[in-house]
Design a protein around this motif. Structure first.
Motif, PDB file in Angstrom:
ATOM      1  N   VAL A 144       0.834  -1.207   0.000  1.00 46.78           N
ATOM      2  CA  VAL A 144       0.000   0.000   0.000  1.00 46.78           C
ATOM      3  C   VAL A 144       0.870   1.260   0.000  1.00 46.78           C
ATOM      4  N   VAL A 145       1.916   1.251   0.831  1.00 48.15           N
ATOM      5  CA  VAL A 145       2.799   2.423   0.908  1.00 48.15           C
ATOM      6  C   VAL A 145       3.507   2.663  -0.427  1.00 48.15           C
ATOM      7  N   ILE A 146       3.989   1.582  -1.046  1.00 47.68           N
ATOM      8  CA  ILE A 146       4.709   1.727  -2.313  1.00 47.68           C
ATOM      9  C   ILE A 146       3.770   2.202  -3.416  1.00 47.68           C
ATOM     10  N   LYS A 147       2.564   1.666  -3.468  1.00 44.46           N
ATOM     11  CA  LYS A 147       1.607   2.084  -4.502  1.00 44.46           C
ATOM     12  C   LYS A 147       1.229   3.555  -4.342  1.00 44.46           C
ATOM     13  N   GLN A 148       1.062   4.000  -3.084  1.00 42.54           N
ATOM     14  CA  GLN A 148       0.761   5.422  -2.856  1.00 42.54           C
ATOM     15  C   GLN A 148       1.921   6.319  -3.310  1.00 42.54           C
ATOM     16  N   SER A 149       3.137   5.906  -2.997  1.00 41.78           N
ATOM     17  CA  SER A 149       4.295   6.707  -3.412  1.00 41.78           C
ATOM     18  C   SER A 149       4.440   6.714  -4.930  1.00 41.78           C
ATOM     19  N   LEU A 150       4.128   5.587  -5.584  1.00 41.55           N
ATOM     20  CA  LEU A 150       4.173   5.544  -7.039  1.00 41.55           C
ATOM     21  C   LEU A 150       3.176   6.519  -7.653  1.00 41.55           C
ATOM     22  N   MET A 151       1.957   6.581  -7.110  1.00 34.34           N
ATOM     23  CA  MET A 151       0.956   7.513  -7.633  1.00 34.34           C
ATOM     24  C   MET A 151       1.401   8.963  -7.437  1.00 34.34           C
ATOM     25  N   LYS A 152       2.000   9.258  -6.274  1.00 35.74           N
ATOM     26  CA  LYS A 152       2.484  10.628  -6.041  1.00 35.74           C
ATOM     27  C   LYS A 152       3.596  10.985  -7.028  1.00 35.74           C
ATOM     28  N   ASP A 153       4.500  10.025  -7.287  1.00 35.63           N
ATOM     29  CA  ASP A 153       5.574  10.285  -8.262  1.00 35.63           C
ATOM     30  C   ASP A 153       5.011  10.501  -9.663  1.00 35.63           C
ATOM     31  N   ILE A 154       4.018   9.706 -10.031  1.00 38.59           N
ATOM     32  CA  ILE A 154       3.412   9.850 -11.361  1.00 38.59           C
ATOM     33  C   ILE A 154       2.738  11.213 -11.495  1.00 38.59           C
ATOM     34  N   GLU A 155       1.976  11.618 -10.477  1.00 42.04           N
ATOM     35  CA  GLU A 155       1.306  12.924 -10.527  1.00 42.04           C
ATOM     36  C   GLU A 155       2.316  14.070 -10.597  1.00 42.04           C
ATOM     37  N   ARG A 156       3.396  13.949  -9.827  1.00 40.42           N
ATOM     38  CA  ARG A 156       4.403  15.015  -9.830  1.00 40.42           C
ATOM     39  C   ARG A 156       5.097  15.105 -11.187  1.00 40.42           C
ATOM     40  N   LEU A 157       5.408  13.956 -11.782  1.00 40.40           N
ATOM     41  CA  LEU A 157       6.073  13.964 -13.089  1.00 40.40           C
ATOM     42  C   LEU A 157       5.142  14.469 -14.190  1.00 40.40           C
ATOM     43  N   GLN A 158       3.858  14.127 -14.098  1.00 44.39           N
ATOM     44  CA  GLN A 158       2.911  14.630 -15.096  1.00 44.39           C
ATOM     45  C   GLN A 158       2.789  16.152 -15.021  1.00 44.39           C
ATOM     46  N   ALA A 159       2.742  16.690 -13.797  1.00 47.62           N
ATOM     47  CA  ALA A 159       2.663  18.145 -13.644  1.00 47.62           C
ATOM     48  C   ALA A 159       3.943  18.816 -14.126  1.00 47.62           C
TER      49      ALA A 159
END
Length: 313
Positions: A144-159
């Motif tokens: 769960v922790v890794i998946k949440q961090s992956l989503m945050k990284d994806i959102e940051r890179l998209q922005a």
């Protein structure tokens, strides 16, 4: 008769003296011409040597970059082929999956270093999907922790991908400085054609300094393209040191006082203006270089990388 003979004896002596004086003047003129030719040859040879050394340094940098890329490819291929070392863990399969996940995150970091954000985003999405499969044996809480961090990284890179990167802004500012230096060099050449020979040495020295700064900024731009922060700062400081010789004391002091009096908001707006405008004088170029050095970008690691980092024992 004696008077006439004395005068006749003196006349050839005066003629000889005039001839000797003329010969001396002619030799002096040739000596000056030879010295001028030697000075011009020395300046030309010095410029050629400088350009040759710059080209050699550029070729050396390209060779180093190509070797590093080859080493990265070999290390990545070896890491993909080599199984992780056995460790004492709850299940060997879960530990193997974590080790593979670390390698894949390192590959994403490498893609970001190569300015390939779209490929890095796709890789992170693939890792998120991989952790959602039934074959995943990583502990549920850690998953769960890794998946949440992956989503945050994806959102940051998209922005971040929708906006120019700090490295690109740095390159635009460097290009604006070079454009000003090229325009600054042209009036100096026009002045060189109209001034007397006594002023030619100063103009030639100024042109050489401007040329050296432009070549140094080319190296700084390449370091920025390769995301090499230390090299970028080193070349920017070298360019600033070269330009400092052209700034008189009063102009330098005025630029320093203006810079110290700026607020944080004004400094931020000036950093943005560096990509849209150009400096107006050499003192302002030095001020721009100071701000480029102070705001040199640095790579930001992924949040998932920090989470997966093994604790140091």
């Amino acid at each position: 008769m004696s008077m006439n003979s004395d005068s006749l004896a003196k006349e050839p002596s005066a003629i000889q003296q005039r001839r000797q004086a003329n010969m001396f003047l002619v030799r002096l003129q040739w000596l000056v011409i030879l010295l001028l030719i030697a000075a011009l040859l020395w300046l030309f040879i010095s410029q050629q040597r400088f350009e040759r050394s710059i080209n050699e340094r550029l070729q050396s940098n390209e060779q180093v970059v190509s070797r590093l890329n080859e080493m990265d490819d070999r290390i990545f291929a070896m890491s993909q082929q080599t199984l992780p070392e056995p460790r004492v863990a709850a299940t060997s399969q879960a530990q193997n999956q974590l080790d593979l996940l670390r390698i894949q995150i390192q590959a994403a970091d490498r893609l970001l270093a190569d300015n390939n954000e779209s490929a890095a985003i796709e890789l992170l999405r693939g890792l998120h999907w991989q952790l959602s499969q039934s074959s995943n044996e990583v502990a549920p809480a850690l998953t769960v922790v890794i998946k949440q961090s992956l989503m945050k990284d994806i959102e940051r890179l998209q922005a971040r991908s929708s906006q120019p990167s700090p490295w690109q802004l740095q390159n635009l500012a460097i290009q604006n400085i070079q454009a000003f230096l090229h325009s600054y060099q042209r009036p100096a050449r026009a002045t060189d054609a109209s001034n007397t020979s006594a002023n030619d040495v100063g103009v030639t020295r100024k042109e050489l300094i401007i040329h050296e700064v432009i070549m140094t900024l080319n190296l700084a731009s390449q370091a920025s393209n390769m995301r090499e922060k230390d090299q970028l700062i080193g070349y920017l400081r070298q360019a600033r040191k070269q330009l400092q010789t052209l700034v008189d004391t009063s102009a330098s002091k005025s630029a320093t006082d203006n810079k110290n009096a700026q607020t944080t908001s004004n400094a931020t707006s000036k950093d943005k203006d560096q990509t849209k405008s150009a400096p107006h004088n050499i003192a302002e170029v030095v001020d721009w270089l100071d701000r480029l050095i102070a705001t040199a970008p640095q790579p930001t690691p992924l949040l998932t990388t920090q989470i997966l980092d093994k604790p140091k024992r």
